[in-house]
Design an enzyme around this catalytic site. Structure first.
Site, PDB file in Angstrom:
ATOM      1  CD  GLN A  35     -10.450  34.411 -51.826  1.00 14.40           C
ATOM      2  OE1 GLN A  35     -11.334  35.034 -52.394  1.00 14.40           O
ATOM      3  NE2 GLN A  35      -9.202  34.834 -51.805  1.00 14.40           N
ATOM      4  NE  ARG A  65      -2.477  39.894 -59.991  1.00 15.00           N
ATOM      5  CZ  ARG A  65      -2.838  39.653 -58.746  1.00 15.00           C
ATOM      6  NH1 ARG A  65      -3.972  40.153 -58.273  1.00 15.00           N
ATOM      7  NH2 ARG A  65      -2.084  38.903 -57.979  1.00 15.00           N
ATOM      8  CE  LYS A  68      -6.368  42.420 -55.632  1.00 16.36           C
ATOM      9  NZ  LYS A  68      -5.752  41.725 -54.479  1.00 16.36           N
ATOM     10  N   GLY A  80       8.917  34.492 -47.995  1.00 16.96           N
ATOM     11  CA  GLY A  80       7.467  34.506 -47.768  1.00 16.96           C
ATOM     12  C   GLY A  80       6.802  33.184 -48.135  1.00 16.96           C
ATOM     13  CG  LEU A  81       2.922  31.992 -46.378  1.00 19.91           C
ATOM     14  CD1 LEU A  81       1.402  31.960 -46.207  1.00 19.91           C
ATOM     15  CD2 LEU A  81       3.553  30.802 -45.691  1.00 19.91           C
ATOM     16  CB  CYS A  97      -4.667  33.026 -55.622  1.00 25.77           C
ATOM     17  SG  CYS A  97      -5.202  34.183 -54.363  1.00 25.77           S
ATOM     18  CG  HIS A 134      -8.129  30.622 -52.345  1.00 25.95           C
ATOM     19  ND1 HIS A 134      -7.723  30.705 -51.031  1.00 25.95           N
ATOM     20  CD2 HIS A 134      -7.555  31.686 -52.986  1.00 25.95           C
ATOM     21  CE1 HIS A 134      -6.941  31.767 -50.881  1.00 25.95           C
ATOM     22  NE2 HIS A 134      -6.812  32.370 -52.053  1.00 25.95           N
ATOM     23  NE  ARG A 145      10.937  43.186 -42.684  1.00 19.14           N
ATOM     24  CZ  ARG A 145      10.286  43.857 -43.619  1.00 19.14           C
ATOM     25  NH1 ARG A 145      10.343  45.172 -43.630  1.00 19.14           N
ATOM     26  NH2 ARG A 145       9.571  43.246 -44.545  1.00 19.14           N
ATOM     27  CG  ASN A 176      -4.155  29.929 -51.469  1.00 21.25           C
ATOM     28  OD1 ASN A 176      -4.596  28.906 -50.936  1.00 21.25           O
ATOM     29  ND2 ASN A 176      -3.413  30.803 -50.832  1.00 21.25           N
TER      30      ASN A 176
END
Ligand SMILES: NC(=O)c1ccc[n+]([C@@H]2O[C@H](COP(=O)([O-])OP(=O)(O)OC[C@H]3O[C@@H](n4cnc5c(N)ncnc54)[C@H](OP(=O)(O)O)[C@@H]3O)[C@@H](O)[C@H]2O)c1
Length: 329
Positions: free
Chosen positions: A153, A97, A205, A10-11, A126, A234, A37, A307
């Protein structure tokens, strides 16, 4: 040190690999983990080819540390299994969190709260990380009473599918929709899901995590979180009211002398933080520092950070570095 990166395709996962390399994080063995996958896929890293494995295989490998960035559901299900196998989990999702038994850590602010028996450690949101890092030295000196924040963002905050949506729209192709509307050439006042009180989960958040990190429920926070068609990071317009008055020159010096913060504040020369410049940087950039002339003891500021870096990968790697430096792993 056997290190697992969960969500490696992922990123955030890819950024974690970059940061580990740049920081020369010491490991003997690296496990790259993603969904079934992706199992079997090859990822080249530092001249070596790694085969992506699934979560079951990764738990069986009993890594010393696992940095998770694979969504809240994956963390809820798998982080406890890793911790039972003896792994310390550093989790980028929102799953743990606000759990009172879990630490929510920005190492520069509350790394000292970490103990050897913390087996699942949460990385904050983030948008929260960059805001609290910039506000921490000011809170210590002047005492924060109230924060009003509006965010701008990056689409990278939603993950790789969101970047694909924006890029497809930009090149006139049919996009797989991640957002409810077109994002390119648009602005969405909507990040994460809407709550009963009319705020989004992202806004809540920022409100709740700020209080937890500063260990101060008396701090008033209100937020509007907005998605814009940008990729580098962001941005946040922050209005902060302090208990004590401040001298702007002293406040600027305080921020300039804080590790991890870079002040870019020279309006006469058009110097201010921008996502284009923050991209791929570990630091948080602060500028547009000015008094709110409508209210005592109140500052307006502009905070920008990548971010995927301080908002996710860098902070998580710094937590792992803190554990190593303090012989907790
Ligand atoms: N993007 C940010 O700025 C940011 C900041 C802070 C925190 N986070 C959090 O980090 C997490 C990942 O975000 P991202 O932006 O990197 O998303 P992303 O680009 O969509 O990547 C998601 C990753 O999670 C893996 N994954 C998904 N479902 C899985 C499953 N069931 N089991 C194992 N792996 C699974 C994916 O593997 P496959 O490739 O195999 O699908 C991929 O590696 C999220 O929890 C997000 O909230 C993101």
């Amino acid at each position: 040190m056997k290190l697992a990166v969960v969500g490696a395709t992922g990123l955030v996962g890819s950024e974690i690999l970059e940061v580990l390399g740049e920081h020369n994080f010491p490991f003997d063995e690296l496990l790259l983990v993603a969904s079934e996958r992706s199992a079997g896929k090859k990822i080249a890293y530092k001249g070596k080819e790694y085969t992506v494995i699934g979560l079951k295989q990764a738990v069986a490998e009993k890594p010393d540390v696992a940095i998770f960035s694979a969504g809240g559901g994956t963390s809820l299900e798998w982080a406890p299994q890793f911790s039972e196998a003896g792994t310390i989990v550093i989790d980028n999702s929102s799953a743990w969190r606000m759990d009172p038994s879990k630490k929510l850590v920005v190492p520069e602010i509350n790394g000292k709260s970490l103990r050897i028996d913390d087996r699942i450690i949460a990385n904050p949101n983030c948008s929260t990380i960059q805001m609290v890092l910039a506000l921490a030295p000011l809170h210590e000196k002047y005492g924060i009473k109230r924060i009003v924040v509006s965010t701008y963002q990056s689409v990278t905050g939603t993950g790789k599918d969101a970047v694909d949506q924006m890029m497809a729209e930009r090149s006139g192709e049919t996009a797989k929709m991640v957002y409810p509307y077109k994002i390119d050439l648009n602005v969405l006042p909507h990040i994460d899901v809407f709550q009963e009180n009319g705020y989004t989960k992202e806004e809540m958040k920022m409100i709740n995590e700020t209080k937890k990190i500063f260990e101060d429920d008396s701090i008033q926070v209100t937020a509007t979180a907005v998605r814009i068609p940008v990729m580098g990071g962001h941005s946040e317009a922050v209005n902060v009211e302090f208990h004590k008055d401040f001298d702007l020159t002293e406040l600027r010096a305080l921020l300039s002398n804080t590790p991890g913060i870079i002040v870019e504040d020279d309006p006469a020369n058009n110097i201010y933080p921008m996502p284009l410049n923050a991209h791929k940087k570990d630091e948080v950039f602060v500028g547009r520092l000015r008094r709110d002339e409508t209210q005592a003891n109140t500052l307006n500021m502009w905070i920008v950070a990548d971010n995927l870096r301080k908002g996710a990968a860098t902070n998580a790697v710094q937590i792992a570095e803190y554990l190593l430096e303090h012989s907790m792993v």
